[in-house]
Write a protein that holds these residues in place. Structure first.
Motif, mmCIF file in Angstrom:
data_model
loop_
_atom_site.group_PDB
_atom_site.id
_atom_site.type_symbol
_atom_site.label_atom_id
_atom_site.label_comp_id
_atom_site.label_asym_id
_atom_site.label_seq_id
_atom_site.Cartn_x
_atom_site.Cartn_y
_atom_site.Cartn_z
ATOM 1 N N LEU A 178 2.728 12.213 2.004
ATOM 2 C CA LEU A 178 3.146 11.449 0.832
ATOM 3 C C LEU A 178 2.088 10.398 0.516
ATOM 4 O O LEU A 178 1.765 9.558 1.352
ATOM 5 N N LYS A 179 1.572 10.476 -0.698
ATOM 6 C CA LYS A 179 0.551 9.535 -1.146
ATOM 7 C C LYS A 179 0.955 8.945 -2.490
ATOM 8 O O LYS A 179 1.910 9.389 -3.124
ATOM 9 N N GLY A 180 0.198 7.936 -2.932
ATOM 10 C CA GLY A 180 0.407 7.358 -4.246
ATOM 11 C C GLY A 180 -0.291 8.230 -5.276
ATOM 12 O O GLY A 180 0.121 9.348 -5.567
ATOM 13 N N LYS A 181 -1.379 7.723 -5.836
ATOM 14 C CA LYS A 181 -2.178 8.540 -6.739
ATOM 15 C C LYS A 181 -2.870 9.650 -5.946
ATOM 16 O O LYS A 181 -3.074 9.531 -4.738
ATOM 17 N N THR A 182 -3.240 10.709 -6.626
ATOM 18 C CA THR A 182 -3.946 11.815 -5.961
ATOM 19 C C THR A 182 -5.186 11.271 -5.256
ATOM 20 O O THR A 182 -6.076 10.703 -5.907
ATOM 21 N N PRO A 183 -5.280 11.431 -3.936
ATOM 22 C CA PRO A 183 -6.400 10.842 -3.174
ATOM 23 C C PRO A 183 -7.651 11.725 -3.256
ATOM 24 O O PRO A 183 -8.000 12.444 -2.323
ATOM 25 N N LEU A 184 -8.354 11.650 -4.384
ATOM 26 C CA LEU A 184 -9.481 12.560 -4.642
ATOM 27 C C LEU A 184 -10.588 12.409 -3.604
ATOM 28 O O LEU A 184 -11.159 13.407 -3.135
ATOM 29 N N GLU A 185 -10.901 11.166 -3.228
ATOM 30 C CA GLU A 185 -11.975 10.959 -2.246
ATOM 31 C C GLU A 185 -11.589 11.558 -0.898
ATOM 32 O O GLU A 185 -12.427 12.180 -0.230
ATOM 33 N N SER A 198 -2.023 22.307 -2.422
ATOM 34 C CA SER A 198 -1.448 21.807 -3.664
ATOM 35 C C SER A 198 -1.309 20.291 -3.603
ATOM 36 O O SER A 198 -1.255 19.710 -2.518
ATOM 37 N N VAL A 199 -1.252 19.686 -4.770
ATOM 38 C CA VAL A 199 -0.866 18.281 -4.911
ATOM 39 C C VAL A 199 0.287 18.261 -5.900
ATOM 40 O O VAL A 199 0.102 18.543 -7.087
ATOM 41 N N ASP A 200 1.493 17.983 -5.410
ATOM 42 C CA ASP A 200 2.699 18.041 -6.228
ATOM 43 C C ASP A 200 3.174 16.641 -6.586
ATOM 44 O O ASP A 200 3.374 15.808 -5.695
ATOM 45 N N PRO A 201 3.374 16.353 -7.865
ATOM 46 C CA PRO A 201 3.880 15.029 -8.254
ATOM 47 C C PRO A 201 5.306 14.811 -7.755
ATOM 48 O O PRO A 201 6.112 15.736 -7.693
ATOM 49 N N VAL A 202 5.596 13.582 -7.367
ATOM 50 C CA VAL A 202 6.922 13.180 -6.883
ATOM 51 C C VAL A 202 7.452 12.083 -7.797
ATOM 52 O O VAL A 202 6.783 11.068 -7.991
ATOM 53 N N ASP A 203 8.629 12.295 -8.352
ATOM 54 C CA ASP A 203 9.242 11.323 -9.257
ATOM 55 C C ASP A 203 10.325 10.563 -8.508
ATOM 56 O O ASP A 203 11.353 11.122 -8.137
ATOM 57 N N VAL A 204 10.074 9.277 -8.270
ATOM 58 C CA VAL A 204 11.051 8.425 -7.583
ATOM 59 C C VAL A 204 11.896 7.713 -8.637
ATOM 60 O O VAL A 204 11.349 6.990 -9.470
ATOM 61 N N PRO A 205 13.214 7.906 -8.635
ATOM 62 C CA PRO A 205 14.064 7.263 -9.651
ATOM 63 C C PRO A 205 13.864 5.752 -9.703
ATOM 64 O O PRO A 205 13.891 5.074 -8.678
ATOM 65 N N GLY A 206 13.620 5.260 -10.912
ATOM 66 C CA GLY A 206 13.478 3.823 -11.109
ATOM 67 C C GLY A 206 12.120 3.258 -10.758
ATOM 68 O O GLY A 206 11.895 2.050 -10.864
ATOM 69 N N LEU A 207 11.187 4.119 -10.349
ATOM 70 C CA LEU A 207 9.862 3.648 -9.930
ATOM 71 C C LEU A 207 8.794 4.246 -10.848
ATOM 72 O O LEU A 207 8.695 5.462 -10.985
ATOM 73 N N ALA A 208 8.001 3.377 -11.466
ATOM 74 C CA ALA A 208 6.987 3.839 -12.413
ATOM 75 C C ALA A 208 5.703 4.275 -11.711
ATOM 76 O O ALA A 208 4.905 5.021 -12.274
ATOM 77 N N ALA A 209 5.495 3.825 -10.486
ATOM 78 C CA ALA A 209 4.251 4.122 -9.783
ATOM 79 C C ALA A 209 4.121 5.608 -9.469
ATOM 80 O O ALA A 209 5.111 6.319 -9.295
ATOM 81 N N GLU A 210 2.874 6.066 -9.410
ATOM 82 C CA GLU A 210 2.609 7.468 -9.106
ATOM 83 C C GLU A 210 2.861 7.766 -7.630
ATOM 84 O O GLU A 210 2.560 6.957 -6.754
ATOM 85 N N ARG A 211 3.407 8.945 -7.371
ATOM 86 C CA ARG A 211 3.597 9.450 -6.022
ATOM 87 C C ARG A 211 3.276 10.942 -6.037
ATOM 88 O O ARG A 211 3.490 11.624 -7.042
ATOM 89 N N CYS A 212 2.805 11.451 -4.907
ATOM 90 C CA CYS A 212 2.535 12.885 -4.817
ATOM 91 C C CYS A 212 2.668 13.359 -3.370
ATOM 92 O O CYS A 212 2.571 12.563 -2.430
ATOM 93 N N LEU A 213 2.901 14.651 -3.215
ATOM 94 C CA LEU A 213 2.857 15.306 -1.904
ATOM 95 C C LEU A 213 1.585 16.130 -1.838
ATOM 96 O O LEU A 213 1.336 16.972 -2.716
ATOM 97 N N VAL A 214 0.806 15.903 -0.807
ATOM 98 C CA VAL A 214 -0.443 16.638 -0.610
ATOM 99 C C VAL A 214 -0.232 17.673 0.488
ATOM 100 O O VAL A 214 0.123 17.320 1.614
ATOM 101 N N TRP A 215 -0.462 18.935 0.144
ATOM 102 C CA TRP A 215 -0.279 20.051 1.077
ATOM 103 C C TRP A 215 -1.625 20.559 1.550
ATOM 104 O O TRP A 215 -2.501 20.873 0.728
ATOM 105 N N MET A 216 -1.798 20.656 2.864
ATOM 106 C CA MET A 216 -3.055 21.154 3.446
ATOM 107 C C MET A 216 -2.750 22.097 4.602
ATOM 108 O O MET A 216 -1.727 21.953 5.279
ATOM 109 N N THR A 217 -3.642 23.030 4.832
ATOM 110 C CA THR A 217 -3.499 23.925 5.965
ATOM 111 C C THR A 217 -4.883 24.293 6.514
ATOM 112 O O THR A 217 -5.887 24.065 5.852
ATOM 113 N N LYS A 218 -4.877 24.846 7.721
ATOM 114 C CA LYS A 218 -6.145 25.262 8.324
ATOM 115 C C LYS A 218 -6.480 26.688 7.913
ATOM 116 O O LYS A 218 -5.599 27.522 7.748
ATOM 117 N N VAL A 219 -7.765 26.965 7.763
ATOM 118 C CA VAL A 219 -8.216 28.320 7.423
ATOM 119 C C VAL A 219 -7.911 29.256 8.581
ATOM 120 O O VAL A 219 -8.151 28.906 9.736
#
Length: 219
Positions: A178-185, A198-219
């Motif tokens: 769970l991250k805020g804005k997409t952590p590009l760096e 994937s980077v999936d946006p997360v909408d928190v009720p009542g919260l305007a700030a950006e949130r996302c779920l970052v999915w990663m796996t090993k090759v």
């Protein structure tokens, strides 16, 4: 002269139940009570142990509990709940306690190197009857068990998390963070054997700030 007596805990149930409806997330009365119990314990412990900078009950509900609960429908839209899950740098139990409540069939392990935080989560698990939640007072680098999913929230940069926990990810497993804005760096700095799914946006009720779920796996 001001009284040092703490203010009474407000009733957070209506706000929680309204947010659950907004997220189309159905929980039992027991699960709702467990989430509220976690928040109540957090606010009591926080007066002495300073587990989190947030000391307002309403902010604790939104910025901690709802922040984590909002990831659940996003997670389930992509993959089923994991059988085993590790929360790295679990802090006051977000998201470890939330996932243990919502997914009672998932074996959740919360690891934190700070003793008072590990002790708090251990007390929460015992008091709320969360038999599927275990706690390790350790560094993640010292663990040896493998997990289907490894998560963290506001703990470390993604390359560091991957490096510290890569030996703990089961074959076919994923890091789900769970991250805020997409952590590009962070994403650009991932090792070559780690794939961004994937980077999936997360909408928190009542919260305007950006949130996302970052999915990663090993090759």
């Amino acid at each position: 002269m001001n009284s040092a007596r703490p203010q009474a805990m407000p009733d957070l149930r209506p706000g929680l139940e309204q947010a659950l409806k907004a997220m189309s997330l159905t929980l039992s009365e027991l699960q709702v009570n467990q989430i509220l119990g976690h928040l109540s314990m957090l606010l009591k412990w926080n007066r002495v142990h300073n587990l989190t900078a947030i000391d307002s009950p309403e902010e604790a509900l939104q910025l901690h509990a709802l922040d984590c609960l909002a990831t659940v429908p996003v997670w389930l839209a992509r993959h089923p709940a994991p059988q085993t899950l590790l929360d790295v740098g679990a802090g006051a139990g977000f998201p470890a306690v939330i996932y243990a409540v919502v997914w009672p069939q998932t074996q959740v392990v919360a690891v934190d190197s700070v003793g008072k935080k590990a002790a708090f989560i251990q007390q929460v698990a015992a008091q709320l009857g969360l038999k599927n939640l275990k706690v390790r007072h350790a560094r993640v680098q010292d663990l040896t068990t493998s997990f289907d999913a490894i998560t963290c929230r506001a703990f470390a940069a993604l390359p560091d998390l991957v490096e510290w926990s890569r030996s703990l990810l089961a074959p076919g497993g994923r890091w789900v963070c769970l991250k805020g804005k997409t952590p590009l760096e962070d994403i650009q700095a991932l090792p070559k054997d780690v794939v961004l799914e994937s980077v999936d946006p997360v909408d928190v009720p009542g919260l305007a700030a950006e949130r996302c779920l970052v999915w990663m796996t090993k090759v």
